[in-house]
Design an enzyme around this catalytic site. Structure first.
Site, PDB file in Angstrom:
ATOM      1  CG  HIS A 119      42.746  54.481  37.711  1.00 36.42           C
ATOM      2  ND1 HIS A 119      43.659  53.479  37.939  1.00 36.42           N
ATOM      3  CD2 HIS A 119      42.995  54.924  36.456  1.00 36.42           C
ATOM      4  CE1 HIS A 119      44.425  53.319  36.884  1.00 36.42           C
ATOM      5  NE2 HIS A 119      44.043  54.186  35.954  1.00 36.42           N
ATOM      6  CG  ASP A 121      42.403  55.723  31.987  1.00 40.87           C
ATOM      7  OD1 ASP A 121      43.076  55.451  33.011  1.00 40.87           O
ATOM      8  OD2 ASP A 121      42.442  55.053  30.939  1.00 40.87           O
ATOM      9  CG  HIS A 269      41.966  50.525  34.199  1.00 43.25           C
ATOM     10  ND1 HIS A 269      41.149  51.518  33.714  1.00 43.25           N
ATOM     11  CD2 HIS A 269      43.217  51.037  34.190  1.00 43.25           C
ATOM     12  CE1 HIS A 269      41.870  52.578  33.424  1.00 43.25           C
ATOM     13  NE2 HIS A 269      43.135  52.324  33.708  1.00 43.25           N
ATOM     14  NE  ARG A 286      45.761  56.263  29.250  1.00 45.46           N
ATOM     15  CZ  ARG A 286      45.668  56.707  30.508  1.00 45.46           C
ATOM     16  NH1 ARG A 286      45.718  55.859  31.526  1.00 45.46           N
ATOM     17  NH2 ARG A 286      45.546  57.982  30.759  1.00 45.46           N
TER      18      ARG A 286
END
Ligand code: SIN
Length: 319
Positions: A119, A121, A269, A286
């Site tokens: 995916h 983000d 990623h 994150r």
């Protein structure tokens, strides 16, 4: 090849994507020149890695802000760490605590093919994050690597006729990936009551480099618009096979204190899939940079279908 930029050393680590950056302590305020060098390395290598850093939530946020304004933690996170609404903590135990085994089963069911789990983000938002900065706090001794792929290289690897075909396509991206999330559990209700849907160009022109990237991913893209369901599946199968080709990827082995910073406009990623049967702890934090609305090769912008742009506001509500 090793490029030395003042004290910063940028060392490419794979053929198409990824560079290690050393010689810089990113927990401290950085001179503008270092920020510019990191930005340049990111534009060129799409994901950069820092090791043995001693960041906490505050210094990770301060580092992120040097590259742009930060989003709220995540559209579907209600409990970022106290006093740090920008921090999204990635730890599978948090989801299981909140949604129960339903969430884990759903994730496992979606692993129906070799590329599931890839995916970019939050592409269900009309303005997906421009970049993401992920810091490892606790990682297992075995497994738990993350892999990134270069979406610009994947586009450039297509033949000229296929490039011009996909240049004109647009695709819907939807939180949860499907028309409506099935089931009656709290996760399904939450996603269905807070739809987050956008239509993006299949080929995105990068606002800084002008490069074209294949902007579809199995995590969020539901279908290609204005074509039949059968055609959409065939097109996406072709593009997913391209973006997940090993030659466009780099795999990163985490240690506590490792940081990965990726350009979310030019990469997808894959979070690790090798830990589900192990009783190990993996906890990372994150932050994401507020993104702009993507633009296709024809100059047409993405369209918001449902939900709100992803900014520093927490807009998802639950009853
Ligand atoms: C992410 O999707 O941002 C997390 C990747 C990971 O857990 O390795």
């Amino acid at each position: 090849m090793t490029a030395t930029l003042n004290t910063l050393v940028v060392r490419p680590v794979a053929g198409h994507i990824g560079a290690d950056i050393s010689g810089v302590d990113i927990s401290r305020p950085l001179p503008e020149k270092a920020v510019e060098e990191i930005r340049n390395a990111l534009s060129r290598y799409k994901v950069v890695f820092f090791r043995e850093q001693e960041l906490d939530h505050a210094s990770q946020i301060a580092f992120g802000r040097r590259f742009g304004a930060l989003t709220y933690a995540h559209p579907h996170d209600d409990a970022p760490p106290e006093g740090f609404p920008e921090i999204f903590t990635i730890d599978p135990r948090r989801y299981e605590e909140r949604y129960g085994p339903e969430f884990r089963d759903r994730v496992v069911r979606r692993q129906y093919s070799y590329f599931a789990g890839w995916h970019t983000d939050v592409t269900a938002a009309v303005n997906p994050p421009a970049g993401s900065i992920l810091r490892a706090e606790t990682v297992p001794e075995q497994g738990g690597d993350t892999t990134w792929t270069n979406l610009v290289a994947a586009y450039e690897g297509l033949s000229a006729p296929v490039k011009s075909f996909v240049d004109g396509l647009r695709a819907e991206h939807r939180y949860g990936g499907a028309e409506r999330i099935s089931g009656s559990g709290s996760y399904a209700k939450r996603v269905n009551d807070n739809l987050l849907v956008a239509v993006h160009p299949v080929v995105r022109v990068h606002p800084l480099t002008g490069e074209r990237a294949l902007f579809v991913n199995p995590g969020f893209t539901s279908h290609v618009v204005d074509v039949s369901a059968r055609e959409s599946k065939a097109i996406l199968d072709l593009l997913y096979a391209e973006i997940t080709r090993p030659e466009y990827t780099v795999r990163f082995r985490w240690e506590p204190g490792s940081v990965a910073f990726w350009d979310n406009r030019a990469t997808a990623h894959l979070a690790p899939r090798d830990l589900e049967h192990l009783d190990v702890e993996r906890r990372l934090h994150r932050v994401t940079l507020i993104g702009e609305v993507p633009v296709g090769p024809d100059g047409r912008e993405s369209e918001l279908v449902a939900g709100k742009p992803f900014t520093d506001e927490h807009t998802v509500k639950v009853d």
